[in-house]
Design an enzyme around this catalytic site. Structure first.
Site, PDB file in Angstrom:
ATOM      1  N   ASP A 143       0.901  -1.151   0.000  1.00 56.36           N
ATOM      2  CA  ASP A 143       0.000   0.000   0.000  1.00 56.36           C
ATOM      3  C   ASP A 143       0.935   1.194   0.000  1.00 56.36           C
ATOM      4  O   ASP A 143       1.564   1.494   1.008  1.00 56.36           O
ATOM      5  CB  ASP A 143      -0.887   0.027   1.253  1.00 56.36           C
ATOM      6  N   HIS A 144       1.054   1.850  -1.151  1.00 57.74           N
ATOM      7  CA  HIS A 144       2.144   2.832  -1.272  1.00 57.74           C
ATOM      8  C   HIS A 144       1.967   4.019  -0.325  1.00 57.74           C
ATOM      9  O   HIS A 144       2.912   4.736  -0.051  1.00 57.74           O
ATOM     10  CB  HIS A 144       2.350   3.282  -2.724  1.00 57.74           C
ATOM     11  N   HIS A 186      -6.057   2.535   1.418  1.00 56.53           N
ATOM     12  CA  HIS A 186      -5.240   3.695   1.805  1.00 56.53           C
ATOM     13  C   HIS A 186      -5.781   4.433   3.037  1.00 56.53           C
ATOM     14  O   HIS A 186      -5.060   4.691   3.995  1.00 56.53           O
ATOM     15  CB  HIS A 186      -5.136   4.697   0.658  1.00 56.53           C
TER      16      HIS A 186
END
Ligand code: NAD
Length: 484
Positions: free
Chosen positions: A177-178, A240
């Site tokens: 999950d950047h 996110h």
């Protein structure tokens, strides 16, 4: 003060889907920047594997143009580029067939760290995992990196986890999950757990509410086909925004290590009260004279997919009972801006009288643009005229405090890929976390489907549907303005 770079050891990184959009825009430029920073040693190899027929020379041309297009860091001198490209090679490979697998096995070395980046649709995760074993390529030390979306509901996430677990242990799986790789998100943990100042106030007694906003100014563009099967709840909220919520709300882990941090995050998700329909607002953007509306950008013009979602979440535990978490995300909003705002309660009594107005401390963690942290404090307005109060920001500017180079921190993909090589899973999602997050959002998605309800239309360039404003107004609160 230049940032300290600790080089990683030799590694073989295989990018399945190395000709795809993600590889072009994110993975290759991120690896190049780490090469320029001196973090990738000369003994690192990057092997791209995808369906397209081409040789390594053609792939290097592809990678060169991707980097020239998407790497915006001037510090990476062009003469570094050829050195980097020498470390790249390409294999034509079919995830669902036999083509390319023996060649891949032959290209890998024994000894260095082995990582396999699954930059392909989730429909291929199981095929890749299976063939990595069938051809004797992956071993117990190998690592795999998987991209979002990790499922579209609990059942599909469980199926993906099960498919991967047949061949890999959880400690080999890196679910990206950047958002967790962003500098400011990690700074949030440093601020919370590296200072004594905030932690005593970090609870329902002192925090009135928390707002998390991830606003995009663009619409779906050409990604309508993918997006229409997903929507804001699945594409952004379930991963996110919920990850940000976990980091804000979690208890202090005993150590900054993968098991401790992820255990605490999981406890937050499990403590979330079930969502009630009145706690959720769904929207879809309309067009303007210049720009088409969402429903004109997708095949199904009657689409009920949401491009905006706002949620009021409650965490049923001792720390947070009574402090709501308001989260919203959407496309075609006023501006591209993401932030977390911790809004503290009013001082219990104003010694300055009612005329000085209402003042609150707000800790703002800005994710984009201009990553940074700001604390709003109340002071006396300078000059004569009695005790007038004014709110001013204590702005934590990295550049001022730490020197001009301190703003050049690696982007999320750079950090996360290097974490994979180092074997650090702290900033990656564990399988049980992902499943718990789906378990929380699934009933709401199912309720929309059962009711066949349509999202509320909102104007492009606005702050989303008015109902989202009312979600806070009815509690006597309001959203912070979305601004760049
Ligand atoms: P893409 O469609 O642009 O590329 C897919 C890649 O997979 C290509 O290299 C293609 O050759 C390869 N491929 C497809 N079928 C194959 C097969 N049978 N055998 C071998 N290779 C095969 O997709 P993308 O946009 O690069 O996305 C890749 C993954 O990353 C997806 O899971 C996507 O959801 C995720 N993701 C993408 C982005 C993005 O910005 N593009 C952002 C976040 C997550």
């Amino acid at each position: 003060m230049a940032s300290r770079v600790i080089p990683v050891g030799p590694f073989d990184l295989v990018i399945f889907g190395g000709t795809g959009d993600l590889a072009r825009r994110k993975i290759l430029p991120a690896l190049f920047r780490r090469f320029c920073a001196g973090q990738m040693c000369g003994d690192a190899r990057i092997i791209s594997a995808a369906r397209a027929e081409m040789d390594s020379a053609a792939y290097r041309d592809f990678a060169r143009s991707a980097i020239l297009e998407f790497d915006d860091n001037d510090a990476c001198a062009a003469d570094n580029l050829e050195g980097f490209l020498e470390q790249l090679s390409y294999i034509t490979l079919d995830a669902r067939g036999d083509t390319g697998w023996p060649a891949l096995k032959g290209a890998l070395r024994e000894g260095p760290v082995q990582a396999f980046y699954f930059s392909v649709g989730p429909g291929l995760f199981g095929d890749l995992a299976e063939r990595l074993h069938k051809y004797g390529i992956a071993g117990p030390e190998s690592r795999i990196v998987v991209e979002k979306p990790f499922g579209r509901d609990l059942a599909s996430a469980q199926a993906l986890n099960k498919g991967l677990a047949q061949h890999f242990d959880e400690n080999q799986i890196y679910r990206i999950d950047h958002y967790l790789g962003k500098e400011t998100v990690q700074n949030l943990m440093a601020i919370r757990f590296g200072n004594t100042l905030f932690e005593p106030l970090w609870n329902a007694q002192y925090v009135d509410h928390i707002q998390i906003t991830v606003a995009e100014s663009v619409g779906v563009g050409t990604r309508g086909g993918y997006y229409d099967k997903s929507g804001a709840m699945r594409d952004m909220m379930q991963n996110h925004l919920m990850q940000l919520l976990c980091l804000i709300a979690m208890e202090p882990p005993a150590k900054f290590d993968p098991a401790a941090v992820r255990d605490e995050k999981l406890k937050v998700i499990r403590a979330l009260d079930p969502l009630e329909p009145e706690d959720v607002v769904r929207g879809q953007y309309e067009g303007t004279d210049e720009r088409p509306g969402y429903c004109d950008q997708v095949e199904n013009h009657d689409t009920r997919t949401e491009t905006f979602i706002a949620i009021k979440a409650r965490i049923g535990n001792w720390r947070w009972a009574g402090t709501p978490f308001y989260m919203r995300t959407g496309k075609r909003l006023k501006a591209r801006a993401s932030e977390i705002a911790v809004v503290f309660k009013d001082a219990p009594h104003s010694i300055f009288g009612a005329t000085t107005g209402r003042h609150r401390n707000i800790l703002t963690i800005r994710l984009q643009p201009n990553e940074g942290i700001e604390l709003g404090v109340t002071i006396k307005e300078p000059g004569p005229g009695g005790m007038r109060l004014v709110d001013v920001p204590l702005d934590m500017s990295f550049a001022e405090a730490l020197g001009p180079d301190s703003g050049d921190f690696p982007d999320a993909y750079e950090r996360l890929i290097m974490d994979v090589v180092r074997g650090d899973q702290t900033l990656f999602m564990r399988g049980d976390e992902v499943e718990a997050a789906w378990e929380w959002v699934d009933p709401i998605i199912e309720a929309w489907q059962e009711a066949d309800s349509a999202p509320i239309l909102y104007d492009s360039g606005s702050s989303g549907p008015d109902d989202a404003l009312r979600l806070m107004h009815k509690d006597g609160r309001r959203w912070r303005e979305i601004k760049t």
